[in-house]
Scaffold this motif. Structure first.
Motif, PDB file in Angstrom:
ATOM      1  N   GLY A  61       0.815  -1.215   0.000  1.00 44.86           N
ATOM      2  CA  GLY A  61       0.000   0.000   0.000  1.00 44.86           C
ATOM      3  C   GLY A  61       0.847   1.263   0.000  1.00 44.86           C
ATOM      4  O   GLY A  61       0.577   2.208  -0.753  1.00 44.86           O
ATOM      5  N   ASP A  62       1.877   1.289   0.842  1.00 46.68           N
ATOM      6  CA  ASP A  62       2.757   2.458   0.898  1.00 46.68           C
ATOM      7  C   ASP A  62       3.506   2.649  -0.418  1.00 46.68           C
ATOM      8  O   ASP A  62       3.744   3.780  -0.852  1.00 46.68           O
ATOM      9  CB  ASP A  62       3.765   2.306   2.044  1.00 46.68           C
ATOM     10  CG  ASP A  62       3.259   2.923   3.335  1.00 46.68           C
ATOM     11  OD1 ASP A  62       2.339   3.759   3.268  1.00 46.68           O
ATOM     12  OD2 ASP A  62       3.768   2.563   4.402  1.00 46.68           O
ATOM     13  N   THR A  63       3.909   1.556  -1.044  1.00 43.97           N
ATOM     14  CA  THR A  63       4.637   1.647  -2.312  1.00 43.97           C
ATOM     15  C   THR A  63       3.749   2.230  -3.413  1.00 43.97           C
ATOM     16  O   THR A  63       4.181   3.083  -4.201  1.00 43.97           O
ATOM     17  CB  THR A  63       5.157   0.264  -2.740  1.00 43.97           C
ATOM     18  OG1 THR A  63       6.078  -0.225  -1.746  1.00 43.97           O
ATOM     19  CG2 THR A  63       5.882   0.345  -4.085  1.00 43.97           C
ATOM     20  N   ILE A  64       2.503   1.774  -3.468  1.00 49.17           N
ATOM     21  CA  ILE A  64       1.570   2.335  -4.446  1.00 49.17           C
ATOM     22  C   ILE A  64       1.308   3.808  -4.139  1.00 49.17           C
ATOM     23  O   ILE A  64       1.272   4.656  -5.042  1.00 49.17           O
ATOM     24  CB  ILE A  64       0.247   1.544  -4.458  1.00 49.17           C
ATOM     25  CG1 ILE A  64       0.502   0.100  -4.897  1.00 49.17           C
ATOM     26  CG2 ILE A  64      -0.769   2.214  -5.382  1.00 49.17           C
ATOM     27  CD1 ILE A  64      -0.724  -0.788  -4.816  1.00 49.17           C
ATOM     28  N   GLY A  65       1.125   4.124  -2.852  1.00 51.55           N
ATOM     29  CA  GLY A  65       0.930   5.512  -2.455  1.00 51.55           C
ATOM     30  C   GLY A  65       2.124   6.380  -2.821  1.00 51.55           C
ATOM     31  O   GLY A  65       1.966   7.523  -3.268  1.00 51.55           O
ATOM     32  N   TYR A  66       3.328   5.833  -2.652  1.00 48.37           N
ATOM     33  CA  TYR A  66       4.555   6.551  -3.034  1.00 48.37           C
ATOM     34  C   TYR A  66       4.544   6.867  -4.529  1.00 48.37           C
ATOM     35  O   TYR A  66       4.869   7.986  -4.944  1.00 48.37           O
ATOM     36  CB  TYR A  66       5.769   5.693  -2.681  1.00 48.37           C
ATOM     37  CG  TYR A  66       7.094   6.253  -3.154  1.00 48.37           C
ATOM     38  CD1 TYR A  66       7.845   7.091  -2.336  1.00 48.37           C
ATOM     39  CD2 TYR A  66       7.594   5.935  -4.416  1.00 48.37           C
ATOM     40  CE1 TYR A  66       9.065   7.606  -2.769  1.00 48.37           C
ATOM     41  CE2 TYR A  66       8.805   6.447  -4.855  1.00 48.37           C
ATOM     42  CZ  TYR A  66       9.532   7.275  -4.030  1.00 48.37           C
ATOM     43  OH  TYR A  66      10.734   7.790  -4.468  1.00 48.37           O
ATOM     44  N   SER A  67       4.166   5.889  -5.333  1.00 50.44           N
ATOM     45  CA  SER A  67       4.128   6.078  -6.790  1.00 50.44           C
ATOM     46  C   SER A  67       3.112   7.153  -7.177  1.00 50.44           C
ATOM     47  O   SER A  67       3.371   7.983  -8.054  1.00 50.44           O
ATOM     48  CB  SER A  67       3.785   4.759  -7.482  1.00 50.44           C
ATOM     49  OG  SER A  67       4.740   3.759  -7.174  1.00 50.44           O
ATOM     50  N   ARG A  74       9.753  13.634  -3.295  1.00 46.83           N
ATOM     51  CA  ARG A  74      10.851  13.058  -4.073  1.00 46.83           C
ATOM     52  C   ARG A  74      11.908  12.369  -3.211  1.00 46.83           C
ATOM     53  O   ARG A  74      13.105  12.450  -3.472  1.00 46.83           O
ATOM     54  CB  ARG A  74      11.531  14.150  -4.919  1.00 46.83           C
ATOM     55  CG  ARG A  74      10.635  14.741  -5.998  1.00 46.83           C
ATOM     56  CD  ARG A  74      10.277  13.686  -7.027  1.00 46.83           C
ATOM     57  NE  ARG A  74       9.650  14.238  -8.217  1.00 46.83           N
ATOM     58  CZ  ARG A  74       8.343  14.398  -8.388  1.00 46.83           C
ATOM     59  NH1 ARG A  74       7.510  14.053  -7.405  1.00 46.83           N
ATOM     60  NH2 ARG A  74       7.850  14.896  -9.497  1.00 46.83           N
ATOM     61  N   MET A  75      11.459  11.691  -2.162  1.00 49.64           N
ATOM     62  CA  MET A  75      12.391  10.882  -1.372  1.00 49.64           C
ATOM     63  C   MET A  75      12.905   9.736  -2.237  1.00 49.64           C
ATOM     64  O   MET A  75      12.140   9.153  -3.010  1.00 49.64           O
ATOM     65  CB  MET A  75      11.693  10.335  -0.120  1.00 49.64           C
ATOM     66  CG  MET A  75      12.597   9.504   0.776  1.00 49.64           C
ATOM     67  SD  MET A  75      11.723   8.880   2.249  1.00 49.64           S
ATOM     68  CE  MET A  75      11.502  10.416   3.160  1.00 49.64           C
ATOM     69  N   ARG A  76      14.167   9.409  -2.147  1.00 42.72           N
ATOM     70  CA  ARG A  76      14.742   8.329  -2.959  1.00 42.72           C
ATOM     71  C   ARG A  76      14.049   7.017  -2.613  1.00 42.72           C
ATOM     72  O   ARG A  76      13.910   6.674  -1.429  1.00 42.72           O
ATOM     73  CB  ARG A  76      16.244   8.213  -2.720  1.00 42.72           C
ATOM     74  CG  ARG A  76      17.048   9.388  -3.254  1.00 42.72           C
ATOM     75  CD  ARG A  76      18.513   9.202  -2.956  1.00 42.72           C
ATOM     76  NE  ARG A  76      18.995   7.929  -3.501  1.00 42.72           N
ATOM     77  CZ  ARG A  76      20.167   7.375  -3.171  1.00 42.72           C
ATOM     78  NH1 ARG A  76      20.941   7.967  -2.264  1.00 42.72           N
ATOM     79  NH2 ARG A  76      20.536   6.245  -3.714  1.00 42.72           N
ATOM     80  N   TYR A  77      13.639   6.293  -3.658  1.00 43.04           N
ATOM     81  CA  TYR A  77      12.829   5.092  -3.428  1.00 43.04           C
ATOM     82  C   TYR A  77      13.558   4.015  -2.614  1.00 43.04           C
ATOM     83  O   TYR A  77      12.931   3.409  -1.728  1.00 43.04           O
ATOM     84  CB  TYR A  77      12.347   4.504  -4.748  1.00 43.04           C
ATOM     85  CG  TYR A  77      11.491   3.274  -4.538  1.00 43.04           C
ATOM     86  CD1 TYR A  77      10.216   3.390  -3.984  1.00 43.04           C
ATOM     87  CD2 TYR A  77      11.967   2.000  -4.839  1.00 43.04           C
ATOM     88  CE1 TYR A  77       9.431   2.276  -3.756  1.00 43.04           C
ATOM     89  CE2 TYR A  77      11.186   0.876  -4.612  1.00 43.04           C
ATOM     90  CZ  TYR A  77       9.930   1.014  -4.075  1.00 43.04           C
ATOM     91  OH  TYR A  77       9.158  -0.097  -3.839  1.00 43.04           O
ATOM     92  N   ILE A 107      -1.172   7.306   7.147  1.00 46.25           N
ATOM     93  CA  ILE A 107      -1.948   7.612   5.947  1.00 46.25           C
ATOM     94  C   ILE A 107      -1.120   8.427   4.950  1.00 46.25           C
ATOM     95  O   ILE A 107      -1.199   8.222   3.747  1.00 46.25           O
ATOM     96  CB  ILE A 107      -3.229   8.370   6.318  1.00 46.25           C
ATOM     97  CG1 ILE A 107      -4.127   7.489   7.192  1.00 46.25           C
ATOM     98  CG2 ILE A 107      -3.990   8.827   5.070  1.00 46.25           C
ATOM     99  CD1 ILE A 107      -5.350   8.201   7.723  1.00 46.25           C
ATOM    100  N   PHE A 108      -0.282   9.336   5.470  1.00 47.22           N
ATOM    101  CA  PHE A 108       0.443  10.261   4.605  1.00 47.22           C
ATOM    102  C   PHE A 108       1.793   9.733   4.115  1.00 47.22           C
ATOM    103  O   PHE A 108       2.304  10.224   3.103  1.00 47.22           O
ATOM    104  CB  PHE A 108       0.699  11.576   5.366  1.00 47.22           C
ATOM    105  CG  PHE A 108      -0.452  12.533   5.331  1.00 47.22           C
ATOM    106  CD1 PHE A 108      -0.565  13.470   4.325  1.00 47.22           C
ATOM    107  CD2 PHE A 108      -1.434  12.488   6.305  1.00 47.22           C
ATOM    108  CE1 PHE A 108      -1.627  14.365   4.298  1.00 47.22           C
ATOM    109  CE2 PHE A 108      -2.490  13.372   6.285  1.00 47.22           C
ATOM    110  CZ  PHE A 108      -2.591  14.318   5.279  1.00 47.22           C
ATOM    111  N   ALA A 109       2.388   8.790   4.819  1.00 47.58           N
ATOM    112  CA  ALA A 109       3.783   8.425   4.592  1.00 47.58           C
ATOM    113  C   ALA A 109       4.108   8.133   3.126  1.00 47.58           C
ATOM    114  O   ALA A 109       5.024   8.731   2.553  1.00 47.58           O
ATOM    115  CB  ALA A 109       4.158   7.225   5.464  1.00 47.58           C
ATOM    116  N   GLY A 110       3.372   7.204   2.512  1.00 48.06           N
ATOM    117  CA  GLY A 110       3.677   6.821   1.145  1.00 48.06           C
ATOM    118  C   GLY A 110       3.496   7.958   0.150  1.00 48.06           C
ATOM    119  O   GLY A 110       4.463   8.347  -0.540  1.00 48.06           O
ATOM    120  N   PRO A 111       2.283   8.520   0.030  1.00 48.00           N
ATOM    121  CA  PRO A 111       2.074   9.604  -0.932  1.00 48.00           C
ATOM    122  C   PRO A 111       2.969  10.821  -0.699  1.00 48.00           C
ATOM    123  O   PRO A 111       3.479  11.414  -1.654  1.00 48.00           O
ATOM    124  CB  PRO A 111       0.600   9.961  -0.727  1.00 48.00           C
ATOM    125  CG  PRO A 111      -0.022   8.723  -0.179  1.00 48.00           C
ATOM    126  CD  PRO A 111       1.037   8.114   0.692  1.00 48.00           C
TER     127      PRO A 111
END
Length: 217
Positions: A68-74, A136-139, A126-130
């Motif tokens: 979930g966090d990875t998708i939110g990050y994307s 632009r945190m390095r993946y 809730i906010f961490a990933g997005p």
């Protein structure tokens, strides 16, 4: 209604999928009761009459959180901070300017550690990933902190609740329905407490920003 029979009829895989799904969707940025789902499943896993494994519960929670966090990050990386402006207009109670400012401030101060410890804080969960993606945190750094926080949070929470449930079962002959009630009460209590603390921090942040604006003028 025989609660014990009803619980035994639930396939363990359904519990794992529910826990992983709820936590995964919550990690996308959609406010769902992920903590309540995890606590409930962990309590049920402490029942020796059920086939629900605490390891399975923890693994499902961790995998759901990471995905979930990875998708939110994307999503955050794709749309940037404008995403939160649009969400704030539609869902001001969850994505208002104060919430975003507080989460962004924590990210700017703590960096990658905000992702790791964010799993333990309702707002940042809730906010961490997005937000990490939007900033632009390095993946690779995000993934390491995300996975580490998810494993510690899911494993630690499951272990504490599981052993508490095992100890309680010695004293309660009909623990099944009590476990569900306790799960809901504990989860709601924790959620309300975190929301209250978040509201106080947001109010403090807004007051500081107002003072800073007045000082400059």
């Amino acid at each position: 209604m025989n609660v014990e029979a009803l619980l035994q009829a639930i396939p363990p895989i359904a519990v794992y999928l529910l826990v992983g799904g709820v936590i995964g969707i919550e990690s996308l940025g959609i406010p769902l009761p992920g903590e309540i789902a995890l606590v409930s499943a962990a309590l049920l896993s402490s029942r020796h009459t059920l086939d629900i494994s605490p390891v399975g519960v923890a693994a499902a929670a961790a995998i759901g959180a990471i995905i979930g966090d990875t998708i939110g990050y994307s999503i955050g990386r794709r749309f940037g901070m404008s995403l939160f402006e649009r969400l704030g207009n539609r869902f001001p109670k969850h994505f208002g300017p104060g919430h975003v400012a507080l989460a962004k401030g924590l990210f700017q101060r703590w960096g990658v550690w905000a992702v790791f410890f964010g799993r333990f804080i309702a707002l940042l969960r809730i906010f961490a990933g997005p937000l990490a993606g939007a900033m632009r945190m390095r993946y690779p750094r995000f993934l390491a902190a995300n996975a580490g926080g998810a494993v510690v949070w899911a494993g630690g929470t499951t272990a504490v609740i599981y052993f508490a449930g095992v100890a309680a079962e010695r004293w309660l002959s009909r623990f099944s329905w009590i476990a569900l009630v306790l799960a809901v009460v504990i989860g709601i209590g924790v959620t309300l407490l975190m929301r209250e603390q978040t509201s106080r921090l947001i109010a403090q942040l807004e007051a500081e920003n107002d003072w800073e604006t007045l000082r400059r003028h």
